[in-house]
Design a protein around this motif. Structure first.
Motif, PDB file in Angstrom:
ATOM      1  N   TYR A  50       2.836  15.085  -9.156  1.00 11.32           N
ATOM      2  CA  TYR A  50       1.903  16.210  -9.002  1.00 11.32           C
ATOM      3  C   TYR A  50       2.485  17.507  -9.549  1.00 11.32           C
ATOM      4  O   TYR A  50       1.758  18.388  -9.988  1.00 11.32           O
ATOM      5  CB  TYR A  50       1.449  16.356  -7.547  1.00 11.32           C
ATOM      6  N   GLN A  51       3.817  17.606  -9.520  1.00 14.01           N
ATOM      7  CA  GLN A  51       4.443  18.789 -10.100  1.00 14.01           C
ATOM      8  C   GLN A  51       4.200  18.812 -11.615  1.00 14.01           C
ATOM      9  O   GLN A  51       3.862  19.830 -12.188  1.00 14.01           O
ATOM     10  CB  GLN A  51       5.947  18.747  -9.827  1.00 14.01           C
ATOM     11  N   LYS A  57       9.165  10.838  -3.490  1.00 12.06           N
ATOM     12  CA  LYS A  57       9.707  11.655  -4.579  1.00 12.06           C
ATOM     13  C   LYS A  57       8.859  11.477  -5.844  1.00 12.06           C
ATOM     14  O   LYS A  57       8.546  12.439  -6.535  1.00 12.06           O
ATOM     15  CB  LYS A  57      11.163  11.260  -4.853  1.00 12.06           C
ATOM     16  N   MET A  58       8.471  10.211  -6.089  1.00  9.32           N
ATOM     17  CA  MET A  58       7.638   9.935  -7.268  1.00  9.32           C
ATOM     18  C   MET A  58       6.321  10.716  -7.216  1.00  9.32           C
ATOM     19  O   MET A  58       5.894  11.307  -8.201  1.00  9.32           O
ATOM     20  CB  MET A  58       7.318   8.436  -7.352  1.00  9.32           C
ATOM     21  N   ALA A  59       5.716  10.712  -6.033  1.00  2.51           N
ATOM     22  CA  ALA A  59       4.443  11.409  -5.877  1.00  2.51           C
ATOM     23  C   ALA A  59       4.628  12.910  -6.076  1.00  2.51           C
ATOM     24  O   ALA A  59       3.833  13.566  -6.756  1.00  2.51           O
ATOM     25  CB  ALA A  59       3.854  11.121  -4.501  1.00  2.51           C
ATOM     26  N   PRO A  96       0.803  -1.237   0.000  1.00  4.00           N
ATOM     27  CA  PRO A  96       0.000   0.000   0.000  1.00  4.00           C
ATOM     28  C   PRO A  96       0.831   1.282   0.000  1.00  4.00           C
ATOM     29  O   PRO A  96       0.590   2.176  -0.814  1.00  4.00           O
ATOM     30  CB  PRO A  96      -0.831  -0.124   1.277  1.00  4.00           C
ATOM     31  N   SER A  97       1.836   1.357   0.883  1.00  2.00           N
ATOM     32  CA  SER A  97       2.575   2.623   1.002  1.00  2.00           C
ATOM     33  C   SER A  97       3.457   2.896  -0.218  1.00  2.00           C
ATOM     34  O   SER A  97       3.965   3.995  -0.385  1.00  2.00           O
ATOM     35  CB  SER A  97       3.405   2.633   2.279  1.00  2.00           C
ATOM     36  N   LEU A  98       3.640   1.871  -1.058  1.00  2.00           N
ATOM     37  CA  LEU A  98       4.490   2.073  -2.244  1.00  2.00           C
ATOM     38  C   LEU A  98       3.679   2.111  -3.542  1.00  2.00           C
ATOM     39  O   LEU A  98       4.240   2.041  -4.636  1.00  2.00           O
ATOM     40  CB  LEU A  98       5.559   0.971  -2.325  1.00  2.00           C
ATOM     41  N   LEU A  99       2.391   2.253  -3.398  1.00  2.00           N
ATOM     42  CA  LEU A  99       1.553   2.328  -4.600  1.00  2.00           C
ATOM     43  C   LEU A  99       1.887   3.571  -5.415  1.00  2.00           C
ATOM     44  O   LEU A  99       2.177   4.621  -4.850  1.00  2.00           O
ATOM     45  CB  LEU A  99       0.071   2.383  -4.204  1.00  2.00           C
ATOM     46  N   PRO A 100       1.847   3.461  -6.729  1.00  2.00           N
ATOM     47  CA  PRO A 100       2.201   4.631  -7.547  1.00  2.00           C
ATOM     48  C   PRO A 100       1.195   5.776  -7.365  1.00  2.00           C
ATOM     49  O   PRO A 100       0.039   5.542  -7.001  1.00  2.00           O
ATOM     50  CB  PRO A 100       2.152   4.095  -8.976  1.00  2.00           C
ATOM     51  N   PRO A 101       1.626   7.007  -7.601  1.00  2.00           N
ATOM     52  CA  PRO A 101       0.745   8.172  -7.411  1.00  2.00           C
ATOM     53  C   PRO A 101      -0.480   8.150  -8.311  1.00  2.00           C
ATOM     54  O   PRO A 101      -1.492   8.770  -7.999  1.00  2.00           O
ATOM     55  CB  PRO A 101       1.638   9.373  -7.742  1.00  2.00           C
ATOM     56  N   GLU A 102      -0.398   7.402  -9.414  1.00  2.00           N
ATOM     57  CA  GLU A 102      -1.537   7.344 -10.338  1.00  2.00           C
ATOM     58  C   GLU A 102      -2.716   6.569  -9.751  1.00  2.00           C
ATOM     59  O   GLU A 102      -3.819   6.623 -10.279  1.00  2.00           O
ATOM     60  CB  GLU A 102      -1.125   6.687 -11.665  1.00  2.00           C
ATOM     61  N   ILE A 103      -2.430   5.797  -8.695  1.00  2.00           N
ATOM     62  CA  ILE A 103      -3.522   5.086  -8.029  1.00  2.00           C
ATOM     63  C   ILE A 103      -3.944   5.967  -6.846  1.00  2.00           C
ATOM     64  O   ILE A 103      -3.182   6.182  -5.918  1.00  2.00           O
ATOM     65  CB  ILE A 103      -3.066   3.690  -7.532  1.00  2.00           C
ATOM     66  N   GLY A 104      -5.147   6.480  -6.948  1.00  2.97           N
ATOM     67  CA  GLY A 104      -5.618   7.447  -5.951  1.00  2.97           C
ATOM     68  C   GLY A 104      -5.705   8.835  -6.549  1.00  2.97           C
ATOM     69  O   GLY A 104      -5.157   9.790  -6.011  1.00  2.97           O
ATOM     70  N   LEU A 105      -6.389   8.937  -7.692  1.00  6.85           N
ATOM     71  CA  LEU A 105      -6.551  10.255  -8.333  1.00  6.85           C
ATOM     72  C   LEU A 105      -7.993  10.749  -8.188  1.00  6.85           C
ATOM     73  O   LEU A 105      -8.936   9.964  -8.207  1.00  6.85           O
ATOM     74  CB  LEU A 105      -6.195  10.167  -9.823  1.00  6.85           C
ATOM     75  N   PRO A 106      -8.135  12.072  -8.068  1.00  4.06           N
ATOM     76  CA  PRO A 106      -9.501  12.605  -7.951  1.00  4.06           C
ATOM     77  C   PRO A 106     -10.197  12.612  -9.303  1.00  4.06           C
ATOM     78  O   PRO A 106      -9.617  13.013 -10.310  1.00  4.06           O
ATOM     79  CB  PRO A 106      -9.265  14.039  -7.469  1.00  4.06           C
ATOM     80  N   VAL A 107     -11.417  12.114  -9.332  1.00  5.33           N
ATOM     81  CA  VAL A 107     -12.239  12.223 -10.543  1.00  5.33           C
ATOM     82  C   VAL A 107     -13.597  12.779 -10.134  1.00  5.33           C
ATOM     83  O   VAL A 107     -14.074  12.523  -9.031  1.00  5.33           O
ATOM     84  CB  VAL A 107     -12.411  10.875 -11.299  1.00  5.33           C
TER      85      VAL A 107
END
Ligand SMILES: [Zn+2]
Length: 398
Positions: A383-384, A377-379, A266-277
């Motif tokens: 977002y940047q 850092k990936m996250a 869970p804590s290493l999931l990529p930032p693309e998982i968990g996006l607002p729609v």
């Protein structure tokens, strides 16, 4: 209630007569009846409380089902006076025989009949749905206004919404999610708007507060706000959830087991998982969870897939009960599938998926963080690079 009928069929409204002596005089001479069930009702004249009519103990009238609080009575009067001051000639507690319903207030504007239900107490979801559908069938547009004291504010841009609160959720004509509320103590029209669900209950939201004397009808019927997507708050909430989720039950948690079986942490999931729609409110299950299911069932395999397949996988999870869909009685268009569709389109825009042709997609980058600082850092980088795009996407759809 504030309105009743006298023996000779005359209407008496307590917003018009407020002098206590005068009320006492009327009470000596008259008998009052409930416009809904025709039972005799009692005029209660208050020195501290607001004067009102009440059913006798043991009444079976639908009206007596909900004990009206002082807060509710006060709010109803203030909302009525406000609409009256706008020149709308509102009716207080009108009784619609054909649907056996009596909203708090009704008014007509530009040829449309509106019914205000200022709902301060919790009623069963079925009753909320039934009343709403009856209004629509009678060609009346219901406006459900939540009680200000029931707003569970959790921060300057956060709130907790119960499943009952979600029933009040609607889309403004400018396509923004909102819940209108009114507080008769501060005399303020409150709107929760631009709502982004984070967990089953918690949302990121903006608050708009307008003193009722300054409010226009448009603030209730056709509000429009400058969209302020709260991406910083969003990022923090997603990070919190990814870090915290393993703490909620190990072995018993089927969702976590599912993730571990796919070698996902869970804590290493990529930032693309968990996006607002913007269509997310149609899904009760948390955003992180339903997007994780799509990752596990569809993206993770690295095969190309069609939109149809993604939707099929989503539907299967719904059938299994892993994903729950939400009932939004005031929203006529949209559903959970629209959220999946939107999410996949967004993943193409942020280059997580590539579109092979009109209907096929494939994972473009499969990279998982090796450790926690790498993930952070990936996250941050994500977002940047795409923050603005995500905001624009939300604005366009919402
Ligand atoms: Zn009655």
């Amino acid at each position: 209630m504030l309105v009743s009928k006298t023996k000779c069929g005359e209407w008496i409204s307590l917003t018009e007569v407020q002098n206590q002596e005068k009320l006492k005089e009327i009470r000596r001479k008259e008998i009052f009846f409930c416009p809904e069930c025709s039972e005799q009702v009692i005029l209660k004249i208050g020195t501290k409380r607001i004067s009102h009519f009440a059913h006798k103990v043991g009444s079976v009238c639908a009206d007596s089902y909900e004990r009206e609080s002082e807060y509710h009575l006060r709010g109803k009067i203030l909302l009525y006076k406000w609409l009256d001051s706008l020149g709308l000639k509102p009716s207080l507690e009108p009784y619609y025989q054909e649907i056996s319903q009596r909203p708090d207030i009704s008014f007509v504007y530009e040829g449309v009949q509106y019914a205000i239900e200022y709902q301060c107490s919790v009623i069963p979801e079925e009753l909320f749905m039934k009343r709403t559908n009856n209004y629509y069938q009678a060609n009346i547009v219901p406006i459900w206004i939540m009680s200000g004291k029931n707003i569970k504010r959790k921060g300057s841009h956060k709130a907790a919404l119960s499943s009952f609160d979600y029933l009040f959720l609607s889309k403004s004509p400018s396509e923004q999610w909102r819940i209108p509320a009114f507080c008769p103590i501060t005399n303020t029209l409150i709107s929760l708007h631009s709502i982004l669900p984070v967990t089953v209950k918690n949302v990121i939201t903006n608050y708009s507060m307008i003193p009722i004397e300054k409010a226009q009808l448009a603030d209730l019927l056709n509000p429009s706000w400058k969209q302020l997507a709260r991406l910083i708050e969003w990022q923090n909430e997603m990070k919190k959830q990814k870090d915290m989720s393993p703490l909620y039950g190990g072995q018993q948690n089927k969702f976590l087991q599912d993730l571990y079986n796919h070698s996902l942490i869970p804590s290493l999931l990529p930032p693309e998982i968990g996006l607002p729609v913007s269509n997310a409110p149609f899904i009760e299950t948390s955003v992180l969870k339903w997007q994780c299911y799509l990752l596990m069932d569809v993206f993770h395999h690295q095969r190309s897939f069609s939109m149809k397949e993604a939707i099929h996988a989503f539907r299967k999870r719904v059938q299994k009960g892993d994903i729950k869909i939400r009932n939004l009685p005031l929203v006529k268009e949209g559903n959970g599938i629209a959220a999946v569709n939107e999410y996949i389109q967004l993943l193409v825009q942020v280059n997580y998926l590539k579109m092979l042709n009109q209907n096929y997609f494939q994972l473009a980058r499969k990279q998982y963080a090796e450790n926690y600082s790498n993930q952070e850092k990936m996250a941050k980088d994500f977002y940047q690079e795409y923050g603005k795009l995500i905001c624009n996407h939300l604005n366009k759809v919402q």
